[in-house]
Design an enzyme around this catalytic site. Structure first.
Site, PDB file in Angstrom:
ATOM      1  N   SER A 187       0.800  -1.224   0.000  1.00 15.33           N
ATOM      2  CA  SER A 187       0.000   0.000   0.000  1.00 15.33           C
ATOM      3  C   SER A 187       0.832   1.273   0.000  1.00 15.33           C
ATOM      4  O   SER A 187       0.348   2.314  -0.413  1.00 15.33           O
ATOM      5  CB  SER A 187      -0.959  -0.011   1.186  1.00 15.33           C
ATOM      6  OG  SER A 187      -0.277  -0.319   2.390  1.00 15.33           O
ATOM      7  N   HIS A 215      -5.414  -3.479  -2.282  1.00 17.53           N
ATOM      8  CA  HIS A 215      -5.113  -2.515  -3.354  1.00 17.53           C
ATOM      9  C   HIS A 215      -5.080  -3.161  -4.733  1.00 17.53           C
ATOM     10  O   HIS A 215      -4.791  -2.498  -5.722  1.00 17.53           O
ATOM     11  CB  HIS A 215      -3.775  -1.817  -3.080  1.00 17.53           C
ATOM     12  CG  HIS A 215      -3.867  -0.742  -2.049  1.00 17.53           C
ATOM     13  ND1 HIS A 215      -4.414   0.497  -2.302  1.00 17.53           N
ATOM     14  CD2 HIS A 215      -3.526  -0.731  -0.742  1.00 17.53           C
ATOM     15  CE1 HIS A 215      -4.374   1.234  -1.205  1.00 17.53           C
ATOM     16  NE2 HIS A 215      -3.840   0.502  -0.248  1.00 17.53           N
ATOM     17  N   LYS A 246     -11.989   0.494  -1.075  1.00 21.50           N
ATOM     18  CA  LYS A 246     -11.098   1.223  -1.988  1.00 21.50           C
ATOM     19  C   LYS A 246     -11.734   1.280  -3.379  1.00 21.50           C
ATOM     20  O   LYS A 246     -12.602   2.106  -3.598  1.00 21.50           O
ATOM     21  CB  LYS A 246      -9.716   0.584  -1.951  1.00 21.50           C
ATOM     22  CG  LYS A 246      -9.062   0.912  -0.607  1.00 21.50           C
ATOM     23  CD  LYS A 246      -7.785   0.208  -0.309  1.00 21.50           C
ATOM     24  CE  LYS A 246      -7.258   0.723   1.042  1.00 21.50           C
ATOM     25  NZ  LYS A 246      -6.475  -0.243   1.770  1.00 21.50           N
TER      26      LYS A 246
HETATM   27  C1  LIG Z   1      -6.521  -0.399   3.255  1.00 19.25           C
HETATM   28  C2  LIG Z   1      -5.939  -1.719   3.532  1.00 19.25           C
HETATM   29  C3  LIG Z   1      -6.557  -2.617   4.391  1.00 19.25           C
HETATM   30  C4  LIG Z   1      -7.758  -2.221   5.217  1.00 19.25           C
HETATM   31  O1  LIG Z   1      -8.906  -2.114   4.459  1.00 19.25           O
HETATM   32  P1  LIG Z   1     -10.144  -1.274   5.035  1.00 19.25           P
HETATM   33  O2  LIG Z   1     -11.293  -1.842   4.295  1.00 19.25           O
HETATM   34  O3  LIG Z   1      -9.873   0.153   4.762  1.00 19.25           O
HETATM   35  O4  LIG Z   1     -10.212  -1.572   6.501  1.00 19.25           O
HETATM   36  C5  LIG Z   1      -6.018  -3.879   4.521  1.00 19.25           C
HETATM   37  N1  LIG Z   1      -4.903  -4.241   3.850  1.00 19.25           N
HETATM   38  C6  LIG Z   1      -4.273  -3.389   3.032  1.00 19.25           C
HETATM   39  C7  LIG Z   1      -3.048  -3.849   2.301  1.00 19.25           C
HETATM   40  C8  LIG Z   1      -4.764  -2.099   2.847  1.00 19.25           C
HETATM   41  O5  LIG Z   1      -4.113  -1.256   2.060  1.00 19.25           O
END
Ligand SMILES: *Cc1c(COP(=O)(O)O)cnc(C)c1O
Length: 399
Positions: A187, A215, A246
């Site tokens: 990320s 992602h 996302k």
């Molecule tokens: C954003 C993210 C999460 C968490 O996801 P949310 O739905 O925002 O809680 C988990 N793993 C990775 C790699 C992320 O980038």
């Protein structure tokens, strides 16, 4: 009054805040005053938004808003219970069936967030006698899940398949289960995990293979099915995590895998058991987003066209973008105070790109992170590039 009479046992927090202010790493929350889009108003200023995870531009899409509104009309605003008591609504089950089909797995369980999905799953399936082999840059929610499981944690250097293999070799013959776990797309760096090689290592040592595609979902693979599809590893990754927060642009996380894995999580994953399920509007929004992913593949094409253009121009300008190979492109700065200052001055000039420092990235590896979306136009990107270069020169980041 009371604070004058008695000492404040939380005063150490105030002292820490003062230190961060002195060091230039104190961050005030910025206020988004419009819907999330390629251009939005933040703290009263119109800015080009390079800070969101709204990859496909779905956060303000009319079809998703309509689906959410319709679900509220028919089913209300909340489920009013956890899934295992009375909080499983038809829309929750429909969404899980739909995601399982999308990911080409037997079954799926949806959690309140991607964070809950990772932490809840790792903690549920492993215990103190087990071993976790984990990439050093894995997401915080994986790290928390590992800690909660009380299993022994073995960290391997970023993307170092040989090191993961060595650790698992040393564990061969040891009692306990082994889990090999990685982000699909990292990320903060935007690079892709060496999943085919990791899968081979896991298979060789009989380890469980788990990937967090937060992602990668909606970004990589056919119609955004993620890294497993991107590398054609269907059937060889036991646990796939994804997020609905996302590219899917609502909120939530999910785990895909065998029917038995999912049923086990129904019984033991603590966020599933002890925290209320999504409002029906969230499930409906996600279903509408999945429709769009399959019906409008050109969104993902535009995302990648923008990615290639923007990343190429940043590199031509001389920015250090690390190993990024996805829409996440960091601009590496090093010093946290300078990264935050860069971000702040960019903002004043109309570009919203967040500074990221410790503990989100290691000390000395501060950066600003940019993410382009499918709905940025070429004009948005060119304007952002012009501002990035101008401010970077002013701060001595570019020569
Ligand atoms: C954003 C993210 C999460 C968490 O996801 P949310 O739905 O925002 O809680 C988990 N793993 C990775 C790699 C992320 O980038």
């Amino acid at each position: 009054m009371i604070s004058e009479l008695k000492s404040n046992p939380l005063s150490y927090l105030s002292e820490q805040l003062e230190t961060w202010k002195r060091e230039g790493t104190y961050q005030r929350l910025r206020e988004l005053q419009t819907a999330c889009g390629p251009v939005c108003r933040v703290d009263g200023r119109e800015v080009i938004n390079l800070a969101s995870n709204n990859y496909l531009g779905l956060a303000d899409h009319p079809k998703l808003k309509e689906a959410a509104t319709e679900a509220i009309r028919r089913y209300g605003v909340g489920s009013a219970a956890v899934r295992t008591i009375a909080g499983t609504m038809s829309l929750h089950l429909e969404l899980e069936r739909r995601i399982a089909e999308f990911k080409k797995t037997e079954a799926c369980v949806v959690f309140q967030s991607g964070f809950a999905a990772n932490a809840g799953t790792v903690a549920a399936i492993l215990g103190p006698d087990d071993h976790i082999v984990s990439d050093e840059l894995n997401h915080a929610s994986i790290i928390d899940g590992c800690r909660l499981s009380k299993a022994r944690i073995h960290i391997f250097p970023h993307k170092d398949v040989a090191a993961a293999d060595r650790i698992l070799s040393e564990l061969d013959g040891e009692p306990g289960r082994k889990l090999l776990i990685t982000d699909g797309v990292f990320s903060m760096d935007g690079d892709i995990a060496p999943l085919p090689q990791l899968v081979e290592v896991a298979e060789r040592h009989g380890a469980i293979m788990m990937v967090d595609d937060a992602h990668a979902s909606g970004v990589l693979g056919r119609a955004g099915r993620g890294t497993v599809d991107h590398f054609n590893l269907h059937g060889r990754v036991h646990i796939q995590v994804g997020t609905l927060s996302k590219a899917i642009a609502a909120i939530g996380g999910y785990v895909c895998g065998s029917r038995d894995l999912i049923e086990f999580l129904y019984h033991r994953a603590r966020p599933f058991l002890f925290s209320t399920s999504h409002p029906p509007s969230v499930a409906a929004t996600c279903l509408a987003a999945l429709d769009l992913l399959e019906k409008e593949p050109e969104r993902i094409e535009r995302l990648w066209q923008n990615t290639e253009y923007f990343k190429g121009e940043l590199r031509k300008a001389g920015f250090q973008t690390g190993a990024s190979e996805t829409p996440i492109t960091p601009i590496l700065i090093g010093d946290a105070a300078l990264a935050f200052r860069f971000s702040n001055e960019l903002f004043e000039e109309g570009v919203f790109a967040t500074g990221v420092g410790y503990p989100t990235v290691p000390k000395g590896k501060a950066r600003i992170r940019t993410i382009v979306t499918a709905v940025h136009t070429r004009e948005h990107l060119d304007r952002a590039l012009e501002i990035l270069v101008r401010v970077a020169k002013r701060l001595g980041i570019l020569a």
